[in-house]
Design an enzyme around this catalytic site. Structure first.
Site, PDB file in Angstrom:
ATOM      1  N   ASP A   1       5.986   9.064   3.595  1.00 36.85           N
ATOM      2  CA  ASP A   1       5.759   8.787   5.038  1.00 36.85           C
ATOM      3  C   ASP A   1       4.791   9.982   5.462  1.00 36.85           C
ATOM      4  OD1 ASP A   1       5.934   7.394   7.352  1.00 36.85           O
ATOM      5  OD2 ASP A   1       7.905   8.313   7.964  1.00 36.85           O
TER       6      ASP A   1
ATOM      7  N   ASN B   1       4.460  -3.399   6.319  1.00 37.84           N
ATOM      8  CA  ASN B   1       3.064  -2.770   6.506  1.00 37.84           C
ATOM      9  C   ASN B   1       2.004  -3.984   6.735  1.00 37.84           C
ATOM     10  OD1 ASN B   1       3.787  -0.148   4.293  1.00 37.84           O
ATOM     11  ND2 ASN B   1       4.118  -0.055   6.532  1.00 37.84           N
TER      12      ASN B   1
HETATM   13  C1  FPP Z   1       3.293   6.108   5.252  1.00 37.46           C
HETATM   14  O1  FPP Z   1       2.349   6.800   6.314  1.00 37.46           O
HETATM   15  C2  FPP Z   1       2.565   5.565   4.184  1.00 37.46           C
HETATM   16  C3  FPP Z   1       1.895   4.440   3.864  1.00 37.46           C
HETATM   17  C4  FPP Z   1       2.326   3.239   4.769  1.00 37.46           C
HETATM   18  C5  FPP Z   1       1.427   4.060   2.706  1.00 37.46           C
HETATM   19  C6  FPP Z   1       1.639   5.055   1.545  1.00 37.46           C
HETATM   20  C7  FPP Z   1       0.391   4.619   0.803  1.00 37.46           C
HETATM   21  C8  FPP Z   1      -0.119   5.668   0.187  1.00 37.46           C
HETATM   22  C9  FPP Z   1      -0.063   7.074   0.099  1.00 37.46           C
HETATM   23  C10 FPP Z   1      -1.528   5.188  -0.701  1.00 37.46           C
HETATM   24  C11 FPP Z   1      -1.432   4.190  -1.619  1.00 37.46           C
HETATM   25  C12 FPP Z   1      -0.409   4.539  -2.706  1.00 37.46           C
HETATM   26  C13 FPP Z   1      -0.963   4.496  -4.009  1.00 37.46           C
HETATM   27  C14 FPP Z   1       0.302   4.962  -5.017  1.00 37.46           C
HETATM   28  C15 FPP Z   1      -2.052   4.443  -4.497  1.00 37.46           C
HETATM   29  P1  FPP Z   1       2.352   6.281   7.649  1.00 37.46           P
HETATM   30  O2  FPP Z   1       0.945   5.627   7.895  1.00 37.46           O
HETATM   31  O3  FPP Z   1       3.372   5.446   8.030  1.00 37.46           O
HETATM   32  O4  FPP Z   1       2.404   7.557   8.179  1.00 37.46           O
HETATM   33  P2  FPP Z   1       2.712   7.973  10.158  1.00 37.46           P
HETATM   34  O5  FPP Z   1       4.310   7.388   9.951  1.00 37.46           O
HETATM   35  O6  FPP Z   1       2.616   9.376  10.178  1.00 37.46           O
HETATM   36  O7  FPP Z   1       1.900   7.006  10.936  1.00 37.46           O
END
Ligand code: FPP
Length: 258
Positions: free
Chosen positions: A21, A69
């Site tokens: 996250d 998501n």
């Molecule tokens: C949460 O951060 C992260 C995600 C929803 C996506 C995680 C995905 C990756 C790191 C990339 C794809 C993965 C691989 C293994 C290739 P957020 O966007 O919710 O952050 P925030 O809460 O600060 O908005």
């Protein structure tokens, strides 16, 4: 160079599952678009998987894209899918060299075709690898997984025409998408939030949870080691007393279905 004593090495988790996250906040704090955070988050995946291999943690599961998501803006979703594609294409050779088997949990049919294709091909090409196990949760939601499991189990019963006397956990767990991997021992969530967010809800029944204040792109090898060090200090009682644990070689309930 971090080392664990022999005694501590035995206590290390077999399966670490990570809620990555904070990519968005990491990017925003630098005045950049959210996708910049995701891109830096992907870079981090390799260092954490390498650290897991270094410390003999054979299973790592990453929550890369949840069913929830799907409600994000289209450009963010497609950006994430392109990053996933790049990641898998780039990492395939080293997964083959290092004997890493890729698995996915979640409904892959809900991903764009190009992403589905590269995930399925990578799973197929690495399916005989036996050294390490990387599972990506993609379009995954625990509630949906459980509903699918109930549906599959009920279907079997209907077909057999005979209702069994009872249903035990190992039998039901066999109808979950995680049936080939042990339950997580340690769940790490970055970015300071204390939530499971529909991730491995039943499998996490006895998991230890470690919340790091770092946003995922900053969660490096050292942070992973800190989580392992914290984990080995915990006393895992699986519902029993401290005395029972210290007097028996094996807990009555194991977190490992395998
Ligand atoms: C949460 O951060 C992260 C995600 C929803 C996506 C995680 C995905 C990756 C790191 C990339 C794809 C993965 C691989 C293994 C290739 P957020 O966007 O919710 O952050 P925030 O809460 O600060 O908005």
């Amino acid at each position: 160079m971090t080392t664990f004593s022999e005694q501590d090495r035995e206590k290390l988790p077999k399966h670490v599952a990570i809620i990555m996250d904070g990519n968005g906040r990491w990017a925003r704090s630098r005045g950049k678009p959210r996708i910049f955070g995701h891109r830096n988050g992907v870079k981090n995946v390799r260092s954490v998987v390498n650290a897991a291999r270094e410390f003999n943690v054979p299973f790592v599961t990453l929550y890369a894209f949840s069913t929830e998501n799907q409600h994000r803006p289209e450009d963010e979703k497609s950006g994430l899918m392109r990053l996933l594609e790049e990641f898998l294409k780039r990492e395939l050779a080293s997964m083959l060299k290092d004997g890493i088997r890729l698995r996915a949990i979640g409904d892959l049919s809900g991903l764009p075709k190009f992403a589905q294709k590269v995930v399925e091909e990578s799973i197929e090409k690495t399916k005989h690898n036996k050294n390490w196990n990387l599972t990506l949760a993609l379009n995954y939601g625990s509630r949906q997984e459980v509903l699918n499991g109930i549906h599959a189990y009920a279907n079997k019963i209907l077909k057999s025409g005979k209702m069994p006397e009872n249903l035990d956990w190992p039998t039901f767990a066999n109808h979950l998408e995680t049936k080939d991997i042990p339950d997580p021992d340690l769940i790490i969530r970055t970015s300071g939030e204390f939530r499971l967010s529909n991730f491995l809800l039943l499998q996490a029944a006895y998991a230890e949870i470690f919340v790091s204040p770092l946003h995922w792109p900053d969660f490096n090898r050292e942070a992973f080691i800190e989580a392992l060090k914290n984990y080995i200090q915990r006393e895992r009682r699986f519902g029993q007393t401290s005395d029972q644990i210290s007097h028996s070689a094996q807990p009555l309930i194991s977190n490992n279905q395998l």
